[in-house]
Every structure is written in C-alpha cells, then in structure tokens.
Design a protein around this motif. Sequence first.
Motif, short mmCIF file in Angstrom:
data_model
loop_
_atom_site.label_atom_id
_atom_site.label_comp_id
_atom_site.label_asym_id
_atom_site.label_seq_id
_atom_site.Cartn_x
_atom_site.Cartn_y
_atom_site.Cartn_z
N ARG A 192 0.85 -1.18 0.00
CA ARG A 192 0.00 0.00 0.00
C ARG A 192 0.89 1.24 0.00
O ARG A 192 2.00 1.23 0.52
CB ARG A 192 -0.91 0.01 1.23
CG ARG A 192 -2.03 -1.01 1.16
CD ARG A 192 -2.89 -0.99 2.40
NE ARG A 192 -3.58 0.28 2.58
CZ ARG A 192 -4.45 0.54 3.55
NH1 ARG A 192 -4.72 -0.40 4.43
NH2 ARG A 192 -5.02 1.71 3.64
N THR A 245 -9.38 1.00 -0.36
CA THR A 245 -10.48 1.53 0.43
C THR A 245 -11.14 2.66 -0.36
O THR A 245 -10.69 3.02 -1.44
CB THR A 245 -9.99 2.11 1.77
OG1 THR A 245 -9.08 3.20 1.52
CG2 THR A 245 -9.27 1.05 2.60
N GLY A 246 -12.20 3.21 0.21
CA GLY A 246 -12.83 4.37 -0.40
C GLY A 246 -14.27 4.09 -0.81
O GLY A 246 -14.51 3.22 -1.65
N ASN A 293 -7.48 0.23 -5.75
CA ASN A 293 -8.06 0.95 -4.63
C ASN A 293 -8.38 -0.01 -3.48
O ASN A 293 -9.23 -0.90 -3.62
CB ASN A 293 -9.34 1.67 -5.05
CG ASN A 293 -9.06 2.94 -5.82
OD1 ASN A 293 -7.94 3.43 -5.84
ND2 ASN A 293 -10.07 3.48 -6.48
N HIS A 332 -4.37 4.70 0.49
CA HIS A 332 -5.61 4.02 0.13
C HIS A 332 -5.46 3.21 -1.15
O HIS A 332 -6.42 2.59 -1.61
CB HIS A 332 -6.75 5.03 -0.04
CG HIS A 332 -7.03 5.82 1.20
ND1 HIS A 332 -7.74 5.30 2.27
CD2 HIS A 332 -6.70 7.08 1.55
CE1 HIS A 332 -7.83 6.21 3.22
NE2 HIS A 332 -7.21 7.30 2.82
N SER A 359 -4.29 9.10 -5.80
CA SER A 359 -5.27 8.74 -4.77
C SER A 359 -6.34 7.85 -5.39
O SER A 359 -6.35 7.63 -6.61
CB SER A 359 -5.91 9.99 -4.18
OG SER A 359 -6.71 10.64 -5.17
N GLN A 360 -7.25 7.35 -4.57
CA GLN A 360 -8.28 6.46 -5.09
C GLN A 360 -9.17 7.14 -6.12
O GLN A 360 -9.68 6.49 -7.04
CB GLN A 360 -9.10 5.83 -3.96
CG GLN A 360 -9.95 6.81 -3.15
CD GLN A 360 -9.23 7.34 -1.93
OE1 GLN A 360 -8.06 7.71 -2.01
NE2 GLN A 360 -9.91 7.35 -0.80
N VAL A 404 -13.62 1.77 -3.96
CA VAL A 404 -12.90 0.56 -3.59
C VAL A 404 -13.04 -0.50 -4.68
O VAL A 404 -14.11 -0.69 -5.24
CB VAL A 404 -13.38 0.02 -2.23
CG1 VAL A 404 -14.83 -0.43 -2.29
CG2 VAL A 404 -12.48 -1.10 -1.74
#
Length: 228
Positions: A117, A174-175, A172, A198, A133-134, A179
């Motif tokens: 990660r 998380t999110g 991804n 993330h 980022s995601q 995700v």
Amino acid sequence: MVDAITENLDLWSSAIFNKSTAGRGTSDKQTAYGIKKLRELILELAVRGKLVPQDPNDEPASVLLEKIAVEKERLVKEGKIKKQNPLPEINDDEKSFGLPSGWEWVRLQDVSAYIQRGKGPKYADQGQVRVISQKCIQWNGFDLLQAKYVDDDSITSYQPERFLVENDLLWNSTGTGTVGRINVLAKVKPNSLVADSHVTVIRPLNINSNFILWALPYFAEKPLHVVL
C-alpha cells in the motif's frame, strides 16, 4: 467461444438470480444485466481455462514460475528489490476449482516484485511528485487532474520502490464508491508519481500486467491468489 459458453451453461445459470422488475426502464435494466452476466461468464471460463482449447505444447506454468524465482533472486542480490517473506503453500481448501494440465495456483506475491500500500503524503499545492489517490483511478484509466503534490521537503522519506513505474497495477484498497477499482499505469516519468495509503501497488514480474488486471477482480475475495 460459443461452444465454450453453451457447454458451461451450468456456470451461467448458477450465477443468475431473480431481478426486481419494479420501476421504469425495466427492459433496458434486464438487457444490461444480461450483458453483465455474459461478461462475467466469459471471464469465468477464461480463468478456468475453458474458454478456448488448451494447447498441450504450451510452456507449463511451472517453467515460468522458475524463471520468475531466478529473476527475483537476481534483483534481490543487486539490491533492486527486497527479499519477500515466504507465504504458506496454497492448500486444497483454497483452490476454488480444478485446473487444466500445466496450470498452477500461485499467490500473487509469487509473480510480483513488489506489493505494498502507498503511504500518507505531506501534501503541497505544487511540487515535483504527484500522488495517485483512489479518486485518480478509474476503470477506463487515470484522472491525474485530481492528483495532488507531495511536499518537496518530504520526498526523501520515500524509498526508491515507492515511486511508480510503467506497468504497475494500482488497486483501490479503500474508499466509498471507489474501492476495488484497478488499472495499469501505462507510462510514467521516472520519480514523478507515488501512491497514497488508500491505493495498493502491485508490480508484476515477467507477467503481463493486463492479465493480472483482468484476473484479479475475479479473485477479489481471495486477493493473494491467481491462476497461471
């Protein structure tokens, strides 16, 4: 491919459930649902080795895995990657189905030089390095307009392997609403991009990243597994 689909209708039927017909546009929804299930069936057949006839003259996966192991050892000795801790063998309970001759179950780490990660950055309005980022990861590519910058003074805290390279898979972790989205980074200027915490970076070794791209969502519930 048509024969493969008709011969495996049990896989198709086992994946179908009754869909509500309430609301407007029912016909379109049913059509879209059917297309979605057909795509899932094609992927299912491909992953199981049933989509096309298997060529007995193809190089077995075991040969490729030996080449990958040798390459990993070389990269570790040269200090280009870190030595990975061995993972337990895949037991029978973890194998979802039988495989064609020459195929093997492996853990994703076995065919990757790096899985990690990203890290939480110290952001800045401008800088030399941008952060994926995601929100940047889309199913159809990457939206770098949403990528912020790392504060230049904190770049030295990033180890060399954290800088993204061509053919990295960005997934991804998380999110809400994001995700699971995953894509392959096609081109990247050296030392210009990193991932935030993330996003999981997967760096395949001697494996086409697009193969992992298509196979990984299928094994999403068991993300350490893949079939070769």
